[in-house]
Design a protein around this motif. Structure first.
Motif, PDB file in Angstrom:
ATOM      1  N   TRP A 122      -1.027   8.949   6.718  1.00 22.85           N
ATOM      2  CA  TRP A 122      -0.612   7.863   5.988  1.00 22.85           C
ATOM      3  C   TRP A 122      -0.486   7.912   4.699  1.00 22.85           C
ATOM      4  O   TRP A 122       0.391   7.775   3.865  1.00 22.85           O
ATOM      5  CB  TRP A 122      -1.351   6.577   6.397  1.00 22.85           C
ATOM      6  N   PRO A 123      -1.486   8.117   3.847  1.00 20.73           N
ATOM      7  CA  PRO A 123      -1.434   8.535   2.376  1.00 20.73           C
ATOM      8  C   PRO A 123      -0.344   9.235   1.844  1.00 20.73           C
ATOM      9  O   PRO A 123       0.252   8.791   0.902  1.00 20.73           O
ATOM     10  CB  PRO A 123      -3.061   8.936   1.737  1.00 20.73           C
ATOM     11  N   LYS A 124      -0.321  10.475   2.374  1.00 15.98           N
ATOM     12  CA  LYS A 124       0.706  11.294   2.127  1.00 15.98           C
ATOM     13  C   LYS A 124       2.085  10.996   2.282  1.00 15.98           C
ATOM     14  O   LYS A 124       2.956  11.089   1.611  1.00 15.98           O
ATOM     15  CB  LYS A 124       0.705  12.697   2.590  1.00 15.98           C
ATOM     16  N   ARG A 125       2.301  10.265   3.390  1.00 13.01           N
ATOM     17  CA  ARG A 125       3.606   9.473   3.811  1.00 13.01           C
ATOM     18  C   ARG A 125       4.049   8.577   2.880  1.00 13.01           C
ATOM     19  O   ARG A 125       5.171   8.639   2.443  1.00 13.01           O
ATOM     20  CB  ARG A 125       3.425   8.992   5.381  1.00 13.01           C
ATOM     21  N   ALA A 126       3.086   7.569   2.446  1.00 18.80           N
ATOM     22  CA  ALA A 126       3.427   6.542   1.534  1.00 18.80           C
ATOM     23  C   ALA A 126       3.957   7.401   0.200  1.00 18.80           C
ATOM     24  O   ALA A 126       4.837   6.658  -0.252  1.00 18.80           O
ATOM     25  CB  ALA A 126       2.450   5.721   1.319  1.00 18.80           C
ATOM     26  N   ILE A 127       2.914   8.170  -0.165  1.00 12.12           N
ATOM     27  CA  ILE A 127       3.194   8.637  -1.564  1.00 12.12           C
ATOM     28  C   ILE A 127       4.601   9.567  -1.765  1.00 12.12           C
ATOM     29  O   ILE A 127       5.573   9.351  -2.451  1.00 12.12           O
ATOM     30  CB  ILE A 127       2.116   9.561  -2.001  1.00 12.12           C
ATOM     31  N   LEU A 128       4.817  10.380  -0.550  1.00  9.96           N
ATOM     32  CA  LEU A 128       6.361  10.730  -0.456  1.00  9.96           C
ATOM     33  C   LEU A 128       7.435  10.066  -0.443  1.00  9.96           C
ATOM     34  O   LEU A 128       8.343  10.258  -1.022  1.00  9.96           O
ATOM     35  CB  LEU A 128       6.038  12.177   0.700  1.00  9.96           C
ATOM     36  N   SER A 129       7.079   9.334   0.314  1.00  8.43           N
ATOM     37  CA  SER A 129       8.605   8.130   0.536  1.00  8.43           C
ATOM     38  C   SER A 129       8.667   7.537  -0.784  1.00  8.43           C
ATOM     39  O   SER A 129      10.034   7.370  -1.310  1.00  8.43           O
ATOM     40  CB  SER A 129       7.969   6.960   1.519  1.00  8.43           C
ATOM     41  N   LEU A 130       7.611   7.046  -1.505  1.00  6.04           N
ATOM     42  CA  LEU A 130       7.646   6.496  -2.877  1.00  6.04           C
ATOM     43  C   LEU A 130       8.394   7.434  -3.805  1.00  6.04           C
ATOM     44  O   LEU A 130       9.291   7.072  -4.476  1.00  6.04           O
ATOM     45  CB  LEU A 130       6.482   5.927  -3.400  1.00  6.04           C
ATOM     46  N   MET A 131       8.055   8.628  -3.879  1.00  3.65           N
ATOM     47  CA  MET A 131       8.330   9.707  -4.764  1.00  3.65           C
ATOM     48  C   MET A 131       9.848  10.125  -4.695  1.00  3.65           C
ATOM     49  O   MET A 131      10.917  10.187  -5.415  1.00  3.65           O
ATOM     50  CB  MET A 131       7.729  10.848  -4.667  1.00  3.65           C
ATOM     51  N   MET A 132      10.556  10.035  -3.204  1.00  2.00           N
ATOM     52  CA  MET A 132      11.428  10.442  -2.889  1.00  2.00           C
ATOM     53  C   MET A 132      12.682   9.446  -3.383  1.00  2.00           C
ATOM     54  O   MET A 132      13.684   9.467  -3.981  1.00  2.00           O
ATOM     55  CB  MET A 132      11.803  10.650  -1.481  1.00  2.00           C
ATOM     56  N   ARG A 133      12.115   8.026  -3.163  1.00  2.00           N
ATOM     57  CA  ARG A 133      13.115   6.990  -3.769  1.00  2.00           C
ATOM     58  C   ARG A 133      13.262   7.014  -5.258  1.00  2.00           C
ATOM     59  O   ARG A 133      14.197   6.586  -5.894  1.00  2.00           O
ATOM     60  CB  ARG A 133      12.292   5.668  -2.898  1.00  2.00           C
ATOM     61  N   LYS A 134      12.138   7.400  -6.056  1.00  2.00           N
ATOM     62  CA  LYS A 134      12.317   7.269  -7.364  1.00  2.00           C
ATOM     63  C   LYS A 134      12.781   8.547  -8.037  1.00  2.00           C
ATOM     64  O   LYS A 134      13.674   8.286  -9.073  1.00  2.00           O
ATOM     65  CB  LYS A 134      10.916   6.960  -8.038  1.00  2.00           C
ATOM     66  N   MET A 135      12.436   9.793  -7.459  1.00  2.00           N
ATOM     67  CA  MET A 135      12.721  11.036  -7.902  1.00  2.00           C
ATOM     68  C   MET A 135      13.663  11.730  -7.231  1.00  2.00           C
ATOM     69  O   MET A 135      13.898  13.024  -7.754  1.00  2.00           O
ATOM     70  CB  MET A 135      11.478  11.619  -8.236  1.00  2.00           C
TER      71      MET A 135
END
Length: 243
Positions: A122-135
């Protein structure tokens, strides 16, 4: 798409690369295989970045299926790496009548109905999803070198960094619509993988339920780190399938 012609035409390898890479990443492994080899390519590689980023998982899989159907080899062994595991599983739905085996090389294997993102904790999933949307889906060079290339020679790491292509966000987020193919399956675990660590690979193995698990002492890119070792495992597996 690249094709190498070999002696044994009744069965061949279809190689599906991981995120950011291309089919040529498999060339050192194919060199010495006495089988036809198809280096499948993801779609939109030569188009504009904006067009590629709209592609779905199904469009990725359809591109692989189309290349296989245009190929002159009847029975195939799918060899999928990393994100390519998700793509190959989706493609296998339409290739069941030709599929002789499936090899997952440090591959992401979601449960049926799951996505690439769903395999992450879960933590990595949320972080990666956010990073992909922004970067976007192309990591910084330092991250590529530390994760994908941690055990590679400098010249190989340079090639990976220089050639890295951002993928569609959808291919990470779309759900795999199908089931595991009922064929012999091998998972090749990568002991020094910094991208998919040992605990995550253990989860992928449980999802994949392979008849065999083998190990290579490499990082995330064994096709560059130990092509001879990977080739040997593929030959052993295919020999058992054909016998």
């Amino acid at each position: 798409m690249a094709l190498t012609n070999r002696t044994q035409r009744d069965i061949g390898f279809v190689f599906v690369h991981g995120a950011g890479l291309n089919g040529r990443i498999w060339e050192r492994v194919a060199d010495g295989l006495d089988y036809p080899c198809l280096f499948a390519e993801f779609p939109g590689r030569d188009g504009e970045k904006e067009m590629r980023l709209e592609l779905t998982l199904k469009q990725y899989a359809d591109a692989v299926v189309r290349q296989v159907k245009e190929w002159g080899v009847g029975r195939i062994v799918l060899v999928a790496h990393s994100l390519g595991g998700q793509v190959a599983l989706q493609a296998a739905e339409e290739l069941r009548d030709r599929l002789a085996g499936f090899v997952a090389v440090g591959a992401a294997i979601p449960k049926p109905g799951g996505s690439f993102l769903s395999v992450l904790p879960w933590p990595k999933r949320a972080i990666l999803s956010l990073m992909m949307r922004k970067m976007g889906t192309k990591p910084p060079e330092s991250v590529i070198r530390a994760g994908l290339c941690n055990d590679l020679a400098p010249e190989d790491a340079d090639l990976v960094v220089k050639g890295f292509v951002p993928e569609s966000i959808q291919v990470y987020a779309d759900r795999f619509d199908g089931s595991l193919p009922d064929v012999p399956r091998l998972y090749i675990r990568l002991e020094k993988d910094k991208e998919l660590g040992s605990s995550l690979q253990a989860r992928m193995i449980r999802n994949f339920a392979p008849q065999r698990v083998r190990t290579l002492e490499t990082g995330h890119l064994p096709m560059l780190g130990d092509p001879a070792g990977l080739r040997k495992l593929l030959l052993e597996f295919t020999s058992s399938v054909t016998s």
